[in-house]
Scaffold this motif. Structure first.
Motif, PDB file in Angstrom:
ATOM      1  N   LEU A  78       0.239   8.818  -2.231  1.00 13.83           N
ATOM      2  CA  LEU A  78       1.416   8.976  -1.367  1.00 13.83           C
ATOM      3  C   LEU A  78       1.540   7.917  -0.275  1.00 13.83           C
ATOM      4  O   LEU A  78       2.646   7.702   0.243  1.00 13.83           O
ATOM      5  CB  LEU A  78       1.392  10.366  -0.711  1.00 13.83           C
ATOM      6  CG  LEU A  78       1.348  11.557  -1.675  1.00 13.83           C
ATOM      7  CD1 LEU A  78       1.248  12.867  -0.906  1.00 13.83           C
ATOM      8  CD2 LEU A  78       2.567  11.562  -2.589  1.00 13.83           C
ATOM      9  N   ALA A  79       0.442   7.270   0.097  1.00 10.06           N
ATOM     10  CA  ALA A  79       0.509   6.290   1.188  1.00 10.06           C
ATOM     11  C   ALA A  79       0.285   4.868   0.715  1.00 10.06           C
ATOM     12  O   ALA A  79       0.990   3.935   1.133  1.00 10.06           O
ATOM     13  CB  ALA A  79      -0.513   6.650   2.260  1.00 10.06           C
ATOM     14  N   LEU A  80      -0.710   4.669  -0.133  1.00  8.13           N
ATOM     15  CA  LEU A  80      -1.075   3.307  -0.529  1.00  8.13           C
ATOM     16  C   LEU A  80       0.069   2.537  -1.200  1.00  8.13           C
ATOM     17  O   LEU A  80       0.204   1.318  -0.964  1.00  8.13           O
ATOM     18  CB  LEU A  80      -2.296   3.362  -1.455  1.00  8.13           C
ATOM     19  CG  LEU A  80      -2.987   2.026  -1.720  1.00  8.13           C
ATOM     20  CD1 LEU A  80      -3.461   1.385  -0.421  1.00  8.13           C
ATOM     21  CD2 LEU A  80      -4.154   2.215  -2.680  1.00  8.13           C
ATOM     22  N   PRO A  81       0.914   3.163  -2.036  1.00  8.72           N
ATOM     23  CA  PRO A  81       2.025   2.381  -2.633  1.00  8.72           C
ATOM     24  C   PRO A  81       2.943   1.724  -1.605  1.00  8.72           C
ATOM     25  O   PRO A  81       3.519   0.658  -1.876  1.00  8.72           O
ATOM     26  CB  PRO A  81       2.774   3.421  -3.466  1.00  8.72           C
ATOM     27  CG  PRO A  81       1.728   4.422  -3.831  1.00  8.72           C
ATOM     28  CD  PRO A  81       0.844   4.512  -2.626  1.00  8.72           C
ATOM     29  N   TRP A  82       3.083   2.302  -0.401  1.00 11.98           N
ATOM     30  CA  TRP A  82       3.928   1.707   0.622  1.00 11.98           C
ATOM     31  C   TRP A  82       3.340   0.397   1.138  1.00 11.98           C
ATOM     32  O   TRP A  82       4.070  -0.432   1.708  1.00 11.98           O
ATOM     33  CB  TRP A  82       4.130   2.663   1.790  1.00 11.98           C
ATOM     34  CG  TRP A  82       4.899   3.913   1.459  1.00 11.98           C
ATOM     35  CD1 TRP A  82       4.421   5.164   1.333  1.00 11.98           C
ATOM     36  CD2 TRP A  82       6.303   4.011   1.238  1.00 11.98           C
ATOM     37  NE1 TRP A  82       5.405   6.056   1.020  1.00 11.98           N
ATOM     38  CE2 TRP A  82       6.600   5.374   0.963  1.00 11.98           C
ATOM     39  CE3 TRP A  82       7.357   3.086   1.225  1.00 11.98           C
ATOM     40  CZ2 TRP A  82       7.883   5.831   0.687  1.00 11.98           C
ATOM     41  CZ3 TRP A  82       8.646   3.540   0.964  1.00 11.98           C
ATOM     42  CH2 TRP A  82       8.894   4.901   0.678  1.00 11.98           C
ATOM     43  N   ALA A  83       2.036   0.200   0.968  1.00 12.35           N
ATOM     44  CA  ALA A  83       1.419  -1.036   1.467  1.00 12.35           C
ATOM     45  C   ALA A  83       1.880  -2.252   0.684  1.00 12.35           C
ATOM     46  O   ALA A  83       1.725  -3.395   1.160  1.00 12.35           O
ATOM     47  CB  ALA A  83      -0.103  -0.910   1.399  1.00 12.35           C
ATOM     48  N   PHE A  84       2.416  -2.054  -0.504  1.00 12.24           N
ATOM     49  CA  PHE A  84       2.857  -3.164  -1.347  1.00 12.24           C
ATOM     50  C   PHE A  84       4.367  -3.373  -1.263  1.00 12.24           C
ATOM     51  O   PHE A  84       4.961  -4.048  -2.105  1.00 12.24           O
ATOM     52  CB  PHE A  84       2.441  -2.914  -2.791  1.00 12.24           C
ATOM     53  CG  PHE A  84       0.956  -2.720  -2.954  1.00 12.24           C
ATOM     54  CD1 PHE A  84       0.089  -3.802  -2.929  1.00 12.24           C
ATOM     55  CD2 PHE A  84       0.426  -1.442  -3.099  1.00 12.24           C
ATOM     56  CE1 PHE A  84      -1.274  -3.610  -3.072  1.00 12.24           C
ATOM     57  CE2 PHE A  84      -0.940  -1.254  -3.246  1.00 12.24           C
ATOM     58  CZ  PHE A  84      -1.797  -2.344  -3.228  1.00 12.24           C
ATOM     59  N   ILE A 111       2.434   3.515   7.470  1.00 15.74           N
ATOM     60  CA  ILE A 111       1.705   4.052   8.631  1.00 15.74           C
ATOM     61  C   ILE A 111       1.906   5.564   8.731  1.00 15.74           C
ATOM     62  O   ILE A 111       0.954   6.337   8.943  1.00 15.74           O
ATOM     63  CB  ILE A 111       2.167   3.348   9.918  1.00 15.74           C
ATOM     64  CG1 ILE A 111       1.774   1.861   9.873  1.00 15.74           C
ATOM     65  CG2 ILE A 111       1.568   4.018  11.153  1.00 15.74           C
ATOM     66  CD1 ILE A 111       2.321   1.049  11.012  1.00 15.74           C
ATOM     67  N   VAL A 112       3.160   6.019   8.579  1.00 15.47           N
ATOM     68  CA  VAL A 112       3.449   7.451   8.675  1.00 15.47           C
ATOM     69  C   VAL A 112       2.750   8.214   7.547  1.00 15.47           C
ATOM     70  O   VAL A 112       2.142   9.284   7.764  1.00 15.47           O
ATOM     71  CB  VAL A 112       4.972   7.689   8.632  1.00 15.47           C
ATOM     72  CG1 VAL A 112       5.280   9.179   8.491  1.00 15.47           C
ATOM     73  CG2 VAL A 112       5.622   7.143   9.884  1.00 15.47           C
TER      74      VAL A 112
END
Length: 397
Positions: free
Chosen positions: A30-36, A44-45
């Motif tokens: 849920l969070a790591l894909p936003w890093a790309f 961050i959220v």
């Protein structure tokens, strides 16, 4: 044990590892894909919403507070919801299951308010405005609040189940402690019972044998035939004592081949007195009254042991040329046993102490009689001698 049982046991015993794995999986999905992507705020959220899941059971209030602060901050800065917002429902469940009641209800209220505010702020698009949008707002709010309540209800059920299991475990632990205490008390009572039996058997038999041996030693000079007869009595008494000891020790060993002849009863009191007479003590026996009903077998054994111990004490402490009188009187209350002697009276107490006695016999009498609500009184007679008086009531008959 089945595979699912082993898995359930592992999950219960390693909840810290499980929570860490859940948090790691939520972060990766849920969070790591936003890093790309070019949307760092969403990363961050999402990270701030998923990482606290690792402490949802160990630090429930702190983890839930972190998620609540992040979610409220999203509303304040007008940040749209992200898929990691599902951690809000997980924290509602955790608060209901593991946190104090005030935190559980507080978390429910904050989550419900946040859902309503989120629907009001982000629920409809720019084309759904005016009074026509009110039914949709109501429907969205209903489903949002219903999901929050459902998560809280599942958490509360888990909490009740956990508390019930804990109560059952505590009760089982207490029962195990009580069983252990009962076993220890039973073992102590059995040791006391065995000590009384061994004292009664050994002390009486040895006292008779010593008295017979002393008499034979003095009589052999004048009449050797008396010595031979006395030695026969000593041998008979020793064999009887040995049989009693073998029976007792056989029971202790749980030996099926051990002799288990009936224990002495009232009917064997005359034979006991005859044995004491052969040891050189003049003993008279009187009966009076009629029993209303028979005593239990254990109570009759107690009467036998009281008479045996009393006559043994006469042999040991009353001095030479003493005589005794045994009275068995049936009264309205029960059986009254009286053993009087005309020996040294009060001096018998000091003689017992000087001879190394510990009062085990009198104490054993009192303990035996107490089992049947009986009483015993001992003390010197006014004109000299000593008296033992015991009463066994009919209450246990």
């Amino acid at each position: 044990m089945d595979a699912h049982h082993r898995l359930a046991h592992w999950l219960r015993e390693n909840h810290g590892t499980v929570d860490l794995l859940v948090a790691a999986a939520a972060f990766v999905l849920l969070a790591l894909p936003w890093a790309f992507t070019d949307r760092p705020m969403e990363f961050i959220v999402s990270a701030a919403l998923t990482i606290p899941l690792a402490w949802r059971r160990s630090r429930t209030v702190a983890a839930a507070s972190t998620v609540a602060v992040v979610s409220v901050g999203q509303l304040l800065i007008n940040q749209p919801p992200v898929p990691a917002q599902v951690s809000v429902l997980a924290m509602v469940y955790a608060l209901a299951a593991y946190a104090p009641r005030w935190a559980s209800l507080g978390g429910l209220g904050v989550a419900g308010f946040g859902m309503v505010a989120g629907v009001a702020q982000f629920g409809l698009n720019e084309y759904q405005t005016g009074l026509a949008a009110l039914p949709l707002y109501a429907l969205y709010i209903f489903f949002a609040v219903a999901v929050v309540l459902l998560c809280w209800a599942f958490g509360d059920l888990a909490r009740n189940r956990r508390l019930t299991l804990q109560a059952l475990q505590d009760r089982a632990h207490r029962l195990e402690i009580e069983r252990q205490q009962e076993r220890e008390l039973a073992a102590a009572d059995e040791r006391s019972h065995i000590a009384r039996e061994m004292h009664d058997i050994v002390a009486h038999s040895l006292s008779v044998m010593i008295a017979q041996a002393d008499g034979a030693r003095y009589a052999s000079a004048a009449d050797p035939a008396v010595a031979a007869s006395t030695l026969g009595t000593i041998a008979e008494t020793g064999r009887g004592s040995l049989r009693e000891m073998r029976r007792l020790l056989g029971v202790l060993r749980n030996d099926d081949d051990a002799p288990v002849r009936p224990l002495p009863t009232l009917a064997e009191v005359p034979a006991l007195i005859e044995t004491v007479r052969r040891a050189g003590l003049e003993v008279a026996l009187t009966h009076s009254g009629t029993p209303r009903r028979p005593l239990p077998t254990g109570a009759e054994l107690t009467v036998y042991r009281v008479v045996q111990e009393s006559l043994t004490n006469v042999l040991k402490h009353a001095g030479p040329r003493a005589s005794a009188h045994v009275s068995l009187a049936w009264t309205a209350k029960g059986l009254e046993v009286t053993v009087d002697d005309d020996g040294r009276g009060a001096a018998s107490d000091s003689a017992a102490v000087e001879g190394g006695g510990t009062g085990q016999g009198i104490r054993g009498m009192a303990e035996r009689l107490k089992l049947y609500d009986g009483t015993v009184e001992t003390g010197p007679l006014a004109g000299g001698g000593f008296r033992v008086r015991a009463l066994i009531p009919y209450t246990e008959a």
